[in-house]
Design an enzyme around this catalytic site. Structure first.
Site, short mmCIF file in Angstrom:
data_model
loop_
_atom_site.label_atom_id
_atom_site.label_comp_id
_atom_site.label_asym_id
_atom_site.label_seq_id
_atom_site.Cartn_x
_atom_site.Cartn_y
_atom_site.Cartn_z
N GLY A 69 0.81 -1.22 0.00
CA GLY A 69 0.00 0.00 0.00
C GLY A 69 0.84 1.27 0.00
CB THR A 70 3.89 2.24 1.89
OG1 THR A 70 3.28 1.98 3.16
CG2 THR A 70 4.80 3.45 2.00
CG ASN A 153 -5.10 4.26 8.80
OD1 ASN A 153 -5.38 5.38 8.37
ND2 ASN A 153 -4.00 4.03 9.47
CG HIS A 203 -0.32 -6.43 4.89
ND1 HIS A 203 -0.26 -6.08 6.22
CD2 HIS A 203 -0.05 -5.30 4.20
CE1 HIS A 203 0.07 -4.80 6.33
NE2 HIS A 203 0.21 -4.30 5.12
CB THR A 239 11.54 -9.73 -11.79
OG1 THR A 239 12.62 -9.55 -12.71
CG2 THR A 239 10.88 -11.07 -12.02
CB CYS A 320 2.88 3.13 9.90
SG CYS A 320 2.13 2.00 8.72
C1 LIG Z 1 -4.98 3.56 4.94
C2 LIG Z 1 -3.64 2.93 4.74
N1 LIG Z 1 -2.89 3.33 3.71
C3 LIG Z 1 -1.67 2.79 3.46
C4 LIG Z 1 -1.16 1.79 4.26
C5 LIG Z 1 0.18 1.19 3.94
O1 LIG Z 1 0.00 -0.12 3.43
P1 LIG Z 1 1.21 -1.19 3.51
O2 LIG Z 1 1.29 -1.64 4.93
O3 LIG Z 1 0.76 -2.29 2.58
O4 LIG Z 1 2.43 -0.51 3.04
C6 LIG Z 1 -1.91 1.36 5.37
C7 LIG Z 1 -1.35 0.36 6.30
O5 LIG Z 1 -1.48 0.49 7.50
C8 LIG Z 1 -3.19 1.94 5.60
O6 LIG Z 1 -3.93 1.54 6.63
#
Ligand SMILES: Cc1ncc(COP(=O)(O)O)c(C=O)c1O
Length: 386
Positions: A69-70, A153, A203, A239, A320
């Protein structure tokens, strides 16, 4: 495993996802090789892309696999900005209370690439107010992007994405939605959403960590952040993670249980067991998987440690930020003061959650609250909370 209330941080790997991953790991080829081993890997990758596209209502060519996601959020925000800047558009609109992937990307663009970020206030429930977005967009004519989290989140508030996207489209401003916490919990149809880009992560839905996707409208223009072999529409070289993509697709295809009855039982049970607790976020427009509370007089970290001692995993907010003794910027963005915001506890549900989990939490929460409050009081006596 403990009694697990931290599905928003990561949710356990689904059996179907694990099996898909193990099966795909047996495939030896590089998906860019033209021999039959390579073509087999390519076929698996493209089948995974098609499955993902079908579930989210987009064309397979609009799916760009990423490392989570990041990375998807970084590619959307920086990639779209860097392309728009070439046409003189350098302003980005974003609400307060976004995930750090967004905040830090925006700060970086401001510090290094000449972006101007306009931050939107949230209301007391963590909502973005559409009329405020409209007023802001009307103020300038050099917008590069509007980026917004679909469902928060931390506090679980769901934004009126369709309405926000329609407003931005009237101003011809591309919209990126961070749907990492919304995906699979809400129904998403990318084609009709009015969005230019949407970020998701495996995940959070029972797939593996380190795997994600950016859904990017085929007409959207973005610059790559990772250069190399030109994979993924030349937007994300390297890849591809074929086994990760197969596991992601398997998680996408599996049903998510209806979590609302459990969430409502959890919220009602906690508020009854600890009448001082306050539910945060939107009481109605919130994720079925999210319960977030403030416990007056407590430090969120104390609540988390005390629950952990009793075999329960919870969090104060975004994983995070774990370990960083900082009050949540989401809660501050909703207008709370530092002291109230420091007593936050986030309890999030997922596919493995049960009514027994909820009842175990409700049983111990009064004692945990009392202990955390006493610890808060004694810290204050010795000046640790000032
Ligand atoms: C709203 C939101 N965006 C982005 C992320 C980042 O995703 P990833 O953990 O797959 O890097 C998260 C993860 O906590 C999230 O909750």
């Amino acid at each position: 495993m403990s009694v697990y209330f931290d599905h928003a941080a990561t949710t356990p790997l689904l059996e179907v996802s694990r099996n898909a991953m193990l099966g795909a790991l047996e495939v030896v080829g590089n998906p860019s090789s033209i021999h039959s081993d390579g073509r087999r890997a390519r076929q698996l990758l493209e089948e995974s892309r098609e499955q993902l596209a079908a579930s989210i209502g987009c064309d397979p060519i609009e799916v760009i696999f990423t490392g989570g996601g990041t990375e998807s959020v970084n590619l959307a925000i920086k990639g779209i900005f860097l392309a728009a800047r070439e046409a003189g558009r350098k302003r980005i609109l974003a609400p307060l209370g976004e995930h750090h992937a967004t905040i830090d990307s925006l700060n970086w663009l401001e510090q290094n690439e000449g972006a101007i970020v306009e931050w939107l206030p949230l209301d007391e429930f963590g909502r973005v107010v559409p009329s405020v977005v409209e007023e802001k967009l009307a103020e300038f004519d050099d917008w590069a992007l509007f980026t917004v989290i679909w469902a928060n989140n931390e506090v679980g508030t769901i934004q009126p994405i369709a309405e926000l996207a329609a407003i931005a489209n009237r101003f011809s401003v591309p919209v990126h939605a961070d749907a990492v916490s919304a995906f699979k919990h809400l129904s998403i149809d990318f084609d009709s959403s009015g969005l230019a880009a949407l970020s998701i992560s495996a995940h959070k839905i029972g797939g593996p960590q380190g795997m994600g996707a950016l859904i990017l409208d085929r007409k959207a223009v973005a610059r790559p952040l990772i250069h190399g072999g030109g994979q993924e529409r030349d937007l994300r070289s390297g890849t591809q993670n074929v086994a990760g993509a197969a596991a992601f697709a398997a998680a996408v295809a599996s049903d998510i249980p209806d979590l609302r009855p459990l969430r409502d039982r959890l919220i009602a049970g906690v508020l009854e067991a600890v009448p001082e607790a306050v539910l945060t976020g939107d009481p109605v427009e919130r994720l079925d998987s999210n319960a977030h509370f403030l416990f007056p007089g407590c430090q969120g970290d104390s609540l988390v440690y005390l629950l952990d001692e009793r075999g329960i995993s919870a969090s104060t907010g975004s994983a995070c930020q774990a370990g960083v003794p900082e009050v949540s910027h989401v809660l501050l963005g909703m207008g709370l003061d530092e002291e109230s915001a420091s007593g936050a506890l986030r309890l999030t549900l997922g596919h493995s959650s049960t009514a027994q989990d909820v009842d175990s939490l409700i049983r111990v929460i009064p004692e945990v609250f009392e202990k955390a409050r006493k610890a808060g009081l004694s810290n204050r006596d010795v000046g640790l909370n000032s």
